[in-house]
Design a protein around this motif. Structure first.
Motif, mmCIF file in Angstrom:
data_model
loop_
_atom_site.group_PDB
_atom_site.id
_atom_site.type_symbol
_atom_site.label_atom_id
_atom_site.label_comp_id
_atom_site.label_asym_id
_atom_site.label_seq_id
_atom_site.Cartn_x
_atom_site.Cartn_y
_atom_site.Cartn_z
ATOM 1 N N ARG A 20 40.088 -65.995 31.297
ATOM 2 C CA ARG A 20 40.975 -66.290 32.425
ATOM 3 C C ARG A 20 42.124 -67.215 32.025
ATOM 4 N N ALA A 21 41.831 -68.172 31.155
ATOM 5 C CA ALA A 21 42.881 -69.094 30.715
ATOM 6 C C ALA A 21 43.963 -68.346 29.943
ATOM 7 N N ILE A 22 43.544 -67.456 29.053
ATOM 8 C CA ILE A 22 44.523 -66.716 28.252
ATOM 9 C C ILE A 22 45.272 -65.710 29.128
ATOM 10 N N ALA A 23 44.575 -65.093 30.075
ATOM 11 C CA ALA A 23 45.246 -64.172 30.996
ATOM 12 C C ALA A 23 46.316 -64.898 31.803
ATOM 13 N N ARG A 45 50.414 -61.337 24.319
ATOM 14 C CA ARG A 45 51.653 -62.118 24.208
ATOM 15 C C ARG A 45 51.769 -62.732 22.807
ATOM 16 N N PHE A 46 50.642 -62.954 22.171
ATOM 17 C CA PHE A 46 50.624 -63.635 20.888
ATOM 18 C C PHE A 46 50.181 -62.739 19.729
ATOM 19 N N VAL A 47 49.218 -61.873 19.976
ATOM 20 C CA VAL A 47 48.641 -61.043 18.917
ATOM 21 C C VAL A 47 49.111 -59.608 19.080
ATOM 22 N N LYS A 48 49.675 -59.050 18.008
ATOM 23 C CA LYS A 48 50.170 -57.678 18.006
ATOM 24 C C LYS A 48 49.296 -56.811 17.097
ATOM 25 N N LYS A 49 49.423 -55.519 17.271
ATOM 26 C CA LYS A 49 48.647 -54.581 16.465
ATOM 27 C C LYS A 49 48.936 -54.791 14.980
ATOM 28 N N GLY A 50 47.872 -54.869 14.192
ATOM 29 C CA GLY A 50 48.009 -55.034 12.755
ATOM 30 C C GLY A 50 48.137 -56.465 12.289
ATOM 31 N N ASP A 51 48.114 -57.439 13.194
ATOM 32 C CA ASP A 51 48.289 -58.839 12.820
ATOM 33 C C ASP A 51 47.104 -59.389 12.021
ATOM 34 N N LEU A 81 39.014 -60.947 21.779
ATOM 35 C CA LEU A 81 40.316 -60.712 22.400
ATOM 36 C C LEU A 81 41.361 -60.311 21.353
ATOM 37 N N CYS A 82 41.360 -61.002 20.223
ATOM 38 C CA CYS A 82 42.327 -60.689 19.163
ATOM 39 C C CYS A 82 42.096 -59.282 18.619
ATOM 40 N N LEU A 83 40.851 -58.934 18.371
ATOM 41 C CA LEU A 83 40.553 -57.596 17.871
ATOM 42 C C LEU A 83 40.887 -56.544 18.921
ATOM 43 N N GLY A 84 40.644 -56.870 20.186
ATOM 44 C CA GLY A 84 40.979 -55.946 21.266
ATOM 45 C C GLY A 84 42.469 -55.705 21.391
ATOM 46 N N ALA A 85 43.266 -56.685 20.960
ATOM 47 C CA ALA A 85 44.729 -56.551 20.997
ATOM 48 C C ALA A 85 45.255 -55.795 19.780
ATOM 49 N N GLY A 86 44.345 -55.427 18.859
ATOM 50 C CA GLY A 86 44.762 -54.642 17.698
ATOM 51 C C GLY A 86 44.892 -55.408 16.412
#
Length: 231
Positions: free
Chosen positions: A107-110, A117-123, A155-160
């Motif tokens: 909830r805090a990150i949402a 907003r911070f982590v993109k695919k392949g990061d 969350l980071c892995l879910g963002a790609g």
């Protein structure tokens, strides 16, 4: 092995402007989940690619794995990354209370725009929680809550994210012992992340532009090379 205090390490990170500070506190058990967000410009965020150099690596003596000094031979300086611009009206700070560490983390990150907003695919992502000692288990809260760290990994892995590593340089006990005793090692692996023991051979001296109290500092090179640092 040359050591430095946690205060010095964090002060060095802050001086070079490397990271995004995320602080999580355990709520009162009886409280319901509540979210408060603040709108305004963000001072420091995970970092994105740019071509302009920001900090210069100082040539140092050669070091190999297991070296007693946190220095390594100089090589091409890391690429400087500029913060992602903050859209007008976007919150930059959120406080969430609730009984579930995973839920209040989500909830805090949402509330500040979501992990995307911070982590993109392949990061290539590095998470640096407090795993500062091997003396106490998670029930003593002397280290970051393992459920919070694991949720950040998910969350980071879910963002790609291509890779998510978690690490710290404990001041008491070995890293392996601290990772196990804190519960963070097991939680991170279950979430799909990788625990990394920080090698002294991977530290490089970096000049800090316009440094006031600190003119240069030894930084962990993988942190300088990461796409995103969550500190």
């Amino acid at each position: 092995m040359a050591r430095f205090t946690r205060r010095e390490f964090l002060r060095g990170l802050g001086t070079a402007g490397l990271g995004f500070l995320l602080t999580s506190c355990m709520p009162r058990p009886e409280s319901k989940v509540q979210t408060t967000s603040t709108v305004g410009p963000i001072a420091s965020q995970p970092i994105r690619t740019s071509t302009a150099p920001s900090a210069e690596i100082v040539p140092t003596s050669t070091a190999s794995e297991g070296s007693s000094s946190p220095e390594a031979t100089s090589s091409p300086r890391p690429v400087h990354r500029e913060p992602t611009p903050v859209p007008a009206g976007r919150a930059y700070l959120a406080v969430v209370r609730g009984a579930s560490p995973e839920e209040i983390t989500r909830r805090a990150i949402a509330a500040i725009g979501g992990i995307e907003r911070f982590v993109k695919k392949g990061d290539n992502v590095i998470i640096k929680p407090n795993i500062c000692n091997a003396n106490y288990g998670p029930e003593y809260a002397s280290t970051t809550n393992p459920q919070v760290v694991a949720e950040l990994v998910r969350l980071c892995l879910g963002a790609g994210a291509k890779r998510v590593r978690v690490m710290d340089f404990p001041f008491s006990g070995s890293a392996q012992a601290a990772y196990a005793r804190s519960g963070i090692g097991e939680a991170v692996k279950a979430a799909g992340g990788v625990m990394e023991v920080m090698s002294p051979a991977k530290f490089v001296k970096v000049r800090i532009p316009e440094g006031v109290d600190l003119k240069e500092w030894s930084f962990y090179r993988p942190v300088l090379e990461a796409d995103v640092l969550i500190d």
